[in-house]
Design a protein around this motif. Structure first.
Motif, PDB file in Angstrom:
ATOM      1  N   LEU A 187     -52.518-129.423  22.648  1.00 51.15           N
ATOM      2  CA  LEU A 187     -52.658-128.454  21.556  1.00 51.15           C
ATOM      3  C   LEU A 187     -52.002-127.115  21.892  1.00 51.15           C
ATOM      4  O   LEU A 187     -51.582-126.379  20.998  1.00 51.15           O
ATOM      5  CB  LEU A 187     -54.138-128.215  21.240  1.00 51.15           C
ATOM      6  CG  LEU A 187     -54.853-129.320  20.468  1.00 51.15           C
ATOM      7  CD1 LEU A 187     -56.338-129.021  20.407  1.00 51.15           C
ATOM      8  CD2 LEU A 187     -54.270-129.441  19.064  1.00 51.15           C
ATOM      9  N   ASN A 190     -48.798-125.975  20.300  1.00 51.00           N
ATOM     10  CA  ASN A 190     -48.779-125.767  18.838  1.00 51.00           C
ATOM     11  C   ASN A 190     -48.148-126.909  18.051  1.00 51.00           C
ATOM     12  O   ASN A 190     -47.243-126.686  17.249  1.00 51.00           O
ATOM     13  CB  ASN A 190     -47.997-124.491  18.494  1.00 51.00           C
ATOM     14  CG  ASN A 190     -48.847-123.269  18.677  1.00 51.00           C
ATOM     15  OD1 ASN A 190     -50.058-123.318  18.471  1.00 51.00           O
ATOM     16  ND2 ASN A 190     -48.217-122.181  19.084  1.00 51.00           N
ATOM     17  N   SER A 192     -47.446-129.954  15.306  1.00 51.89           N
ATOM     18  CA  SER A 192     -47.823-130.281  13.932  1.00 51.89           C
ATOM     19  C   SER A 192     -48.237-131.747  13.847  1.00 51.89           C
ATOM     20  O   SER A 192     -48.824-132.180  12.868  1.00 51.89           O
ATOM     21  CB  SER A 192     -46.692-129.969  12.964  1.00 51.89           C
ATOM     22  OG  SER A 192     -45.456-130.360  13.503  1.00 51.89           O
ATOM     23  N   THR A 221     -59.326-127.456  11.777  1.00 51.07           N
ATOM     24  CA  THR A 221     -59.023-126.107  12.248  1.00 51.07           C
ATOM     25  C   THR A 221     -57.535-125.801  12.183  1.00 51.07           C
ATOM     26  O   THR A 221     -57.116-124.748  11.708  1.00 51.07           O
ATOM     27  CB  THR A 221     -59.493-125.923  13.716  1.00 51.07           C
ATOM     28  OG1 THR A 221     -60.860-126.322  13.801  1.00 51.07           O
ATOM     29  CG2 THR A 221     -59.355-124.477  14.175  1.00 51.07           C
ATOM     30  N   PHE A 222     -56.722-126.737  12.692  1.00 48.59           N
ATOM     31  CA  PHE A 222     -55.281-126.460  12.803  1.00 48.59           C
ATOM     32  C   PHE A 222     -54.481-127.018  11.636  1.00 48.59           C
ATOM     33  O   PHE A 222     -53.292-126.748  11.526  1.00 48.59           O
ATOM     34  CB  PHE A 222     -54.744-127.009  14.131  1.00 48.59           C
ATOM     35  CG  PHE A 222     -55.373-126.382  15.339  1.00 48.59           C
ATOM     36  CD1 PHE A 222     -54.965-125.126  15.776  1.00 48.59           C
ATOM     37  CD2 PHE A 222     -56.393-127.028  16.037  1.00 48.59           C
ATOM     38  CE1 PHE A 222     -55.547-124.542  16.891  1.00 48.59           C
ATOM     39  CE2 PHE A 222     -56.980-126.441  17.148  1.00 48.59           C
ATOM     40  CZ  PHE A 222     -56.558-125.190  17.575  1.00 48.59           C
TER      41      PHE A 222
END
Ligand SMILES: Nc1ncnc2c1ncn2[C@@H]1O[C@H](COP(=O)(O)OP(=O)(O)O)[C@@H](O)[C@H]1O
Ligand SMILES: [Mg+2]
Length: 277
Positions: A187, A190, A192, A221-222
């Motif tokens: 994670l 970053n 996708s 969250t992301f």
């Protein structure tokens, strides 16, 4: 409870929620041969931008090979991989990582002698802005980035309630915590699209239940997509919106958890031997 899957122009399905946006990943007729063996063939799959997708199948079916194709550990013999609509043809592992794909491995790969926090910040490094010279001369930009990295690492660790372990050596963590740290490390770049290769392997039932909640929490969250290989059917059927089943390198079924559980070809692939008995 689960969103519907809808057809795409290619032979793929997408979650209804993500259907009006470019899929984060689309594989078209992907394939690779090892010597004479077609380890993966005619692999077609699309993943919506916020979708949790499962890739299941018996041992040796080709699941990890798919991850190795997506992350360019192997270059495909055939077919196309589109990441956010862009062809990843000729891209390297580092380039697809920068473009948004992060993964964990079936066998844990951590820096055992580094601390938990260092394992996370090392992964973050490639994505940090300060250059070598500001680093060497300890210019203010370096300290600023260093502090940002520290705070970001603690923030990511706290998702798994691991912030208090920041100074512990990764190698001395219990097994379940090492698996969680691997996810945090992924994670940190970053992504996708997060690829998880058997994240629940070796976990006890309560760790697995916690992992299941955490995978959902990461997606919420992301707002990223997650593709997971997993043998724990309870986990797969509970959190995946779309599932593809591989057998001998080919997709034999694709659909919602309900579709998959009642699919005769899947039952045959998993339970064929019992049926004969
Ligand atoms: N680098 C390689 N060279 C030759 N054969 C390979 C290689 N990687 C994987 N394979 C073969 O491809 C098949 C699929 O392996 P894998 O993707 O690891 O399966 P799974 O993850 O579904 O258990 C197996 O038959 C395996 O032996
Ligand atoms: Mg595997």
């Amino acid at each position: 409870m689960f969103p519907k899957l809808v057809p795409m122009p290619s032979p793929n399905l997408l979650t209804e929620r993500d259907a009006d946006k470019t899929p984060i990943l689309e594989c078209i007729n992907l394939g690779i041969n090892f010597g004479g063996l077609a380890a993966v063939e005619n692999f077609n799959m699309a993943i919506g931008r916020t979708e949790i997708t499962g890739l299941i199948g018996p041992n040796g079916a080709g699941k990890t090979t798919v991850f190795n194709l997506l992350t360019k550990v192997y270059q495909p013999t055939k077919g196309t991989i589109l990441l956010d609509g862009n062809d990843t043809h000729n891209m390297t592992t580092a380039q697809v990582n920068r473009a948004g794909i992060a993964r964990t491995f079936q066998n844990i790969r951590l820096f055992n002698d580094l601390t938990v926090e260092e394992n996370v910040t090392v992964a973050m490094n490639a994505h940090m802005r300060y250059n070598m010279w500001t680093g060497i001369f300890r210019l203010p930009a370096f300290w600023k980035e260093e502090r940002v990295a520290h705070e970001r690492a603690l923030e990511l660790l706290s998702i798994f309630n691991m912030a208090d372990l920041a100074d512990t050596k990764a190698g001395s963590l219990p097994y379940g915590a090492q698996r969680r740290l691997e996810i945090v490390r992924a994670l940190a770049t970053n992504p996708s699209l997060l690829l998880l290769d058997e994240p629940a392997a070796g976990m006890n039932p309560s760790e697995t239940a916690e992992l299941m909640e955490n995978i959902r929490k990461i997606r919420d969250t992301f707002q990223i997509a997650i593709l997971l290989i997993e043998h724990d059917m309870n986990l797969v059927m509970n959190i995946c919106e779309g599932i593809a089943v591989l057998n001998f390198g080919r997709i034999i079924a694709k659909g919602t958890p309900e579709d998959i559980q009642s699919n005769p070809a899947v039952i045959e692939a998993y339970l064929g031997k019992q049926k004969e008995a």
